[in-house]
Write an enzyme that holds these catalytic residues in place. Sequence first.
Site, PDB file in Angstrom:
ATOM      1  N   LYS A  93       0.748  -1.096   0.010  1.00  0.00           N
ATOM      2  CA  LYS A  93      -0.108  -0.013   0.191  1.00  0.00           C
ATOM      3  C   LYS A  93       0.804   1.231  -0.051  1.00  0.00           C
ATOM      4  O   LYS A  93       0.439   2.275  -0.597  1.00  0.00           O
ATOM      5  CB  LYS A  93      -0.902  -0.077   1.275  1.00  0.00           C
ATOM      6  N   GLU A 115      -9.766   6.396   3.104  1.00  0.00           N
ATOM      7  CA  GLU A 115     -10.494   5.194   3.543  1.00  0.00           C
ATOM      8  C   GLU A 115      -9.414   3.947   3.769  1.00  0.00           C
ATOM      9  O   GLU A 115      -8.417   3.862   3.289  1.00  0.00           O
ATOM     10  CB  GLU A 115     -11.402   4.830   2.421  1.00  0.00           C
ATOM     11  N   SER A 383       1.827  -9.673  -0.658  1.00  0.00           N
ATOM     12  CA  SER A 383       1.251  -8.098  -0.654  1.00  0.00           C
ATOM     13  C   SER A 383       1.822  -7.445   0.790  1.00  0.00           C
ATOM     14  O   SER A 383       2.092  -6.151   0.819  1.00  0.00           O
ATOM     15  CB  SER A 383       0.055  -7.934  -1.033  1.00  0.00           C
TER      16      SER A 383
HETATM   17  C1  LIG Z   1      -1.577  -6.682   2.766  1.00  0.00           C
HETATM   18  C2  LIG Z   1      -2.714  -6.541   1.669  1.00  0.00           C
HETATM   19  N1  LIG Z   1      -2.699  -7.165   0.620  1.00  0.00           N
HETATM   20  C3  LIG Z   1      -3.790  -6.951  -0.288  1.00  0.00           C
HETATM   21  C4  LIG Z   1      -4.838  -6.086   0.149  1.00  0.00           C
HETATM   22  C5  LIG Z   1      -6.016  -6.061  -0.861  1.00  0.00           C
HETATM   23  O1  LIG Z   1      -5.798  -4.856  -1.646  1.00  0.00           O
HETATM   24  P1  LIG Z   1      -5.602  -4.745  -3.091  1.00  0.00           P
HETATM   25  O2  LIG Z   1      -6.367  -5.776  -3.857  1.00  0.00           O
HETATM   26  O3  LIG Z   1      -5.640  -3.417  -3.621  1.00  0.00           O
HETATM   27  O4  LIG Z   1      -4.011  -5.080  -3.224  1.00  0.00           O
HETATM   28  C6  LIG Z   1      -4.812  -5.329   1.244  1.00  0.00           C
HETATM   29  C7  LIG Z   1      -5.861  -4.372   1.624  1.00  0.00           C
HETATM   30  O5  LIG Z   1      -6.032  -3.583   2.663  1.00  0.00           O
HETATM   31  C8  LIG Z   1      -3.662  -5.309   2.224  1.00  0.00           C
HETATM   32  O6  LIG Z   1      -3.700  -4.865   3.155  1.00  0.00           O
END
Ligand SMILES: Cc1ncc(COP(=O)(O)O)c(C=O)c1O
Length: 415
Positions: A93, A115, A383
């Site tokens: 993020k 948000e 992620s």
């Molecule tokens: C660690 C992590 N991975 C994935 C996501 C999902 O979001 P996005 O699909 O935008 O990557 C989030 C959302 O808060 C997150 O905190």
Amino acid sequence: MDLFKFEHGREGYYGEFGGAFIPEILRSPIMELRQALQAAKDDPTFWSEFVALMKTYSGRPTPITYLENLTKYLGGGRIYVKREDLNHTGAHKVNNVMGQGLIAKRLGKTRIIAETGAGQHGVATATMAARFGFECVIYMGEEDVRRQRPNVFWMEQLGAQVVPVRDGSKTLKDAINEAMRDWVTNFDTTHYVLGTVCGPHPFPEMVAWFQSIIGREAREQMIQIAGELPCRVYACVGGGSNAIGIFQGFLDDPVELVAVEAGGKGLQSSKHAARLASNHGSVGVAQGYKTYFLQNEDGQMLDTYSVAAGLDYIGVSPIFSYLAQIGRVRFEAATDEEVVAAFQLVMKKEGLIPALESAHAFALALKEVPKMKPEETILINQSGRGDKDIFTVAEALSDKNWKEFIKQRAKNYES
Ligand SMILES: Cc1ncc(COP(=O)(O)O)c(C=O)c1O
């Protein structure tokens, strides 16, 4: 494939999806943002400034790790992981947030709103606001405030005001509505840092651009480390920002791109957030853009569910509705049960602690990798890191020692 080469008059459209369905009053800040984004894209120093900031502040480039133990344990293809969890604040993020911080500075804004669902985007935004000296307000569904209390604590300590949103299902979509309401009233001073590749144009384009740093690095690193491109890349999809980030590195390559949505308690139940992997999603317009939503026949948004707060959202990026429609991205779902099992396996075998969101990508990848040949490779986008999920995971595993610890703590506060 250039996703952002729009036809005249169709700016912000990915096939039939996307657009900017906004109240008249938001036209001015949206136009201002479009111009600022274009100017940044046209300015070769901007991207270098962004990369330098991510290098010195966030620890980029994040590495790629080969999972030797799991590869041996499962058999089949070799498993590599892109380590977005190693970013400052613990998730991808921060890439988007720091980029938007630079844009907000160019626009002369003094106040930032955002948000947040899981809280990672909120923590990243509060961090960016502290670093750049912006006033900061974060909207968060009351249910997510409850689920992600550690992140709320950090946002507040970083100097942000966290506003719990009590409308609707009290999750991410309700927080977005509230942030939009604030933006309409305060756009002279305020930039809205949207956290994923959704919302009205130019947000999907802007967020995808900043997140493309993941894919740019990953492509180069796979060639360096594995000596070749992966056969498949797996990423979880809430709105879709980490997935589009890594996939952009491989869009023009013969690499299969696999997106994993939240299967919650199963696609047969009404408790999931699989917009494209289930047949429950349908095309609609909400929150400023056209895409697949989980909605009823009257277009009323349904409640969604996932063990991972960051995937618990009713819409999916319009970029993904398009990429799924043309068959460039395969959409699948993983259930909570599969996710918790994958999370435990990855921890025990590799010592990695993925976020519950990222564990969705692991769950599917680990299911499919044994069917692959040993010379084939896969890449999973981790992620984020799982520290924030300690309460949820301990509860899901019904951990006895953790329960005792919480009881003891609560007792201490009683006196
Ligand atoms: C660690 C992590 N991975 C994935 C996501 C999902 O979001 P996005 O699909 O935008 O990557 C989030 C959302 O808060 C997150 O905190």
